[in-house]
Design an enzyme around this catalytic site. Structure first.
Site, PDB file in Angstrom:
ATOM      1  N   LYS A  35      48.680  20.097   3.661  1.00 33.21           N
ATOM      2  CA  LYS A  35      50.003  19.663   4.135  1.00 33.21           C
ATOM      3  C   LYS A  35      50.475  18.462   3.310  1.00 33.21           C
ATOM      4  CE  LYS A  35      47.722  16.967   7.760  1.00 33.21           C
ATOM      5  NZ  LYS A  35      47.348  16.987   9.183  1.00 33.21           N
ATOM      6  N   TYR A 262      57.788 -13.748  -6.293  1.00 38.59           N
ATOM      7  CA  TYR A 262      58.715 -14.040  -5.193  1.00 38.59           C
ATOM      8  C   TYR A 262      58.015 -14.831  -4.089  1.00 38.59           C
ATOM      9  CZ  TYR A 262      62.029 -10.683  -7.112  1.00 38.59           C
ATOM     10  OH  TYR A 262      62.909 -10.018  -7.905  1.00 38.59           O
TER      11      TYR A 262
HETATM   12  C1  LIG Z   1      45.917  17.175   9.183  1.00 42.31           C
HETATM   13  C2  LIG Z   1      45.126  18.054  10.055  1.00 42.31           C
HETATM   14  C3  LIG Z   1      43.780  18.307   9.767  1.00 42.31           C
HETATM   15  C4  LIG Z   1      43.049  17.637   8.637  1.00 42.31           C
HETATM   16  O1  LIG Z   1      42.708  16.327   9.051  1.00 42.31           O
HETATM   17  P1  LIG Z   1      41.877  15.349   8.108  1.00 42.31           P
HETATM   18  O2  LIG Z   1      41.657  14.140   8.946  1.00 42.31           O
HETATM   19  O3  LIG Z   1      42.746  15.060   6.929  1.00 42.31           O
HETATM   20  O4  LIG Z   1      40.643  16.068   7.745  1.00 42.31           O
HETATM   21  C5  LIG Z   1      43.098  19.198  10.577  1.00 42.31           C
HETATM   22  N1  LIG Z   1      43.715  19.791  11.626  1.00 42.31           N
HETATM   23  C6  LIG Z   1      44.995  19.545  11.941  1.00 42.31           C
HETATM   24  C7  LIG Z   1      45.599  20.207  13.117  1.00 42.31           C
HETATM   25  C8  LIG Z   1      45.746  18.668  11.181  1.00 42.31           C
HETATM   26  O5  LIG Z   1      47.021  18.426  11.491  1.00 42.31           O
END
Ligand SMILES: *Cc1c(COP(=O)(O)O)cnc(C)c1O
Length: 374
Positions: A35, A262
């Site tokens: 994702k 800054y």
């Molecule tokens: C993002 C996600 C994962 C992966 O999680 P990580 O902590 O990056 O391993 C797994 N299951 C679901 C439903 C997620 O949304």
């Protein structure tokens, strides 16, 4: 020449980390979670290295489309499921598996006309209270899905809130067992933290009904530790999949009492050289990173001094007296010479997680995929 900053994606590290996920649960099939454009690495850039996974999990239908365009014909799972009824047509067309986490999504399926029955992941809210059916509603949802001609299989799924911490996974597992333990269907429960801390190759002696047929590693594939600072990525056997590298474009010789940047947030107590790096918050480096945040200059560990500005940061050259304009600065990841600065240490200094840093590299930063030796 282009401004001297780049993000380098390391396919060898991705492949290695996928192997670590497999080793944590050798009997399970692996969803490579990609994702958010593969956690900021770029779907197209990680695809080849991760195609050894059993499937790809993501949220965005447009990203699923991109995966199909790359030629991936295996499973793709939508982790948030459909957002509106029309999305089911995309699922049918592209053969996408999808999560069902609320009743309306079942209504949509019941009205959907498809030649191809769908693979559905039914999500239980086991205590995290984000997505999923309440324990009291789960069984009815499962029965209803099982009665639909549009559905070929129902996998039982939940997500852990505390797999990375002291609370662990016992409580949500007990909820899952009470609600879904006796229901038939495959299971999908483990993210990176659960895999590394609780699967241990044999699912930690969990009864078969609580073992995962499909595990869902994300962050570990990219070489960041899901439970830093408890365990460093290296201690989990993970390698950084992205390096953010820039160069020094200037050097200043400070006298005692001179300040930098800054807000004049850093003042030299004695004569000191500082380097100016072609990287700032407009590149995705966290503005909140304080003085003391680690960097590598020519492979040597040093630190940020003064405020991060839009296009530049200033770093201590005391540990690297030979450094000058053109010297490599690693903001996180691996130096061309080999030394590693874990993204999790930079994130911790900035009060965030490796996840956020890797997802936040700005579009203006060119990304290169490291060539691999044959
Ligand atoms: C993002 C996600 C994962 C992966 O999680 P990580 O902590 O990056 O391993 C797994 N299951 C679901 C439903 C997620 O949304």
């Amino acid at each position: 020449m282009p401004r001297p900053i780049e993000a380098v994606v390391h396919p060898g590290a991705l492949r290695h980390n996928l192997g670590r996920a497999r080793a944590a649960a050798p009997q399970a099939r692996v969803w490579a979670v990609v994702k958010a454009n593969a956690y900021g690495h770029g779907l197209e850039r990680v695809f080849d290295a991760l195609r050894g996974a059993d499937g790809f999990a993501l949220l965005d239908l447009a990203e699923a489309e991109r995966l199909r365009a790359l030629g991936w014909r295996g499973p793709i799972l939508l982790l948030e499921g459909c957002f509106e009824p029309r999305d089911l047509e995309t699922c049918s067309r592209l053969d996408l598996w999808h999560t069902v986490h609320r009743a309306e999504q079942i209504d949509w399926l019941a009205m959907h006309k498809t030649q191809r029955p769908h693979q559905v992941f039914l999500k239980l809210n086991s205590g995290m209270n984000r997505l999923g059916f309440a324990p009291t509603e789960f069984r009815a949802a499962w029965l209803r899905l099982g009665g639909l001609t549009q559905v070929e299989s129902v996998t039982l799924m939940t997500h852990f809130a505390d797999a990375d911490g002291a609370r662990g996974i016992a409580a949500p597992l007990a909820v899952f067992d009470a609600v879904a333990g006796e229901l038939s269907g495959e299971r999908s429960l483990f993210n990176s933290a659960a895999l590394l801390r609780h699967a241990r190759g044999d699912f930690g002696d969990l009864p078969a009904r609580l073992q995962s047929d499909w595990v869902r590693p994300g962050i570990m594939l990219y070489g960041s530790s899901p439970d830093h600072p408890d365990t460093a990525a290296e201690a989990w056997g993970l390698q950084p999949a992205m390096s953010l590298r820039a160069r020094l474009i200037g050097v200043q010789a400070l006298r005692a009492g001179d300040s930098v940047g800054y807000g004049s947030r850093y003042t030299a107590e004695r004569a000191q050289r500082i380097g100016v790096v072609a990287c700032g918050y407009a590149d995705g480096y966290p503005r909140v990173a304080p003085s003391g945040t680690p960097v590598l200059v020519d492979g040597v560990r040093s630190q940020v001094l003064g405020r991060v500005s839009m296009d530049m940061i200033t770093v201590d050259l005391d540990p690297v007296p030979q450094a000058g304009p053109g010297s490599e600065v690693v903001l996180w990841g691996r130096s061309a010479a080999g030394p590693v600065l874990p993204i999790d240490e930079v994130a911790a200094a900035a009060g965030t997680l490796g996840y956020e840093l890797m997802c936040g590299v700005a579009p203006r930063v060119p990304v290169r995929v490291e060539a691999e030796a044959d």
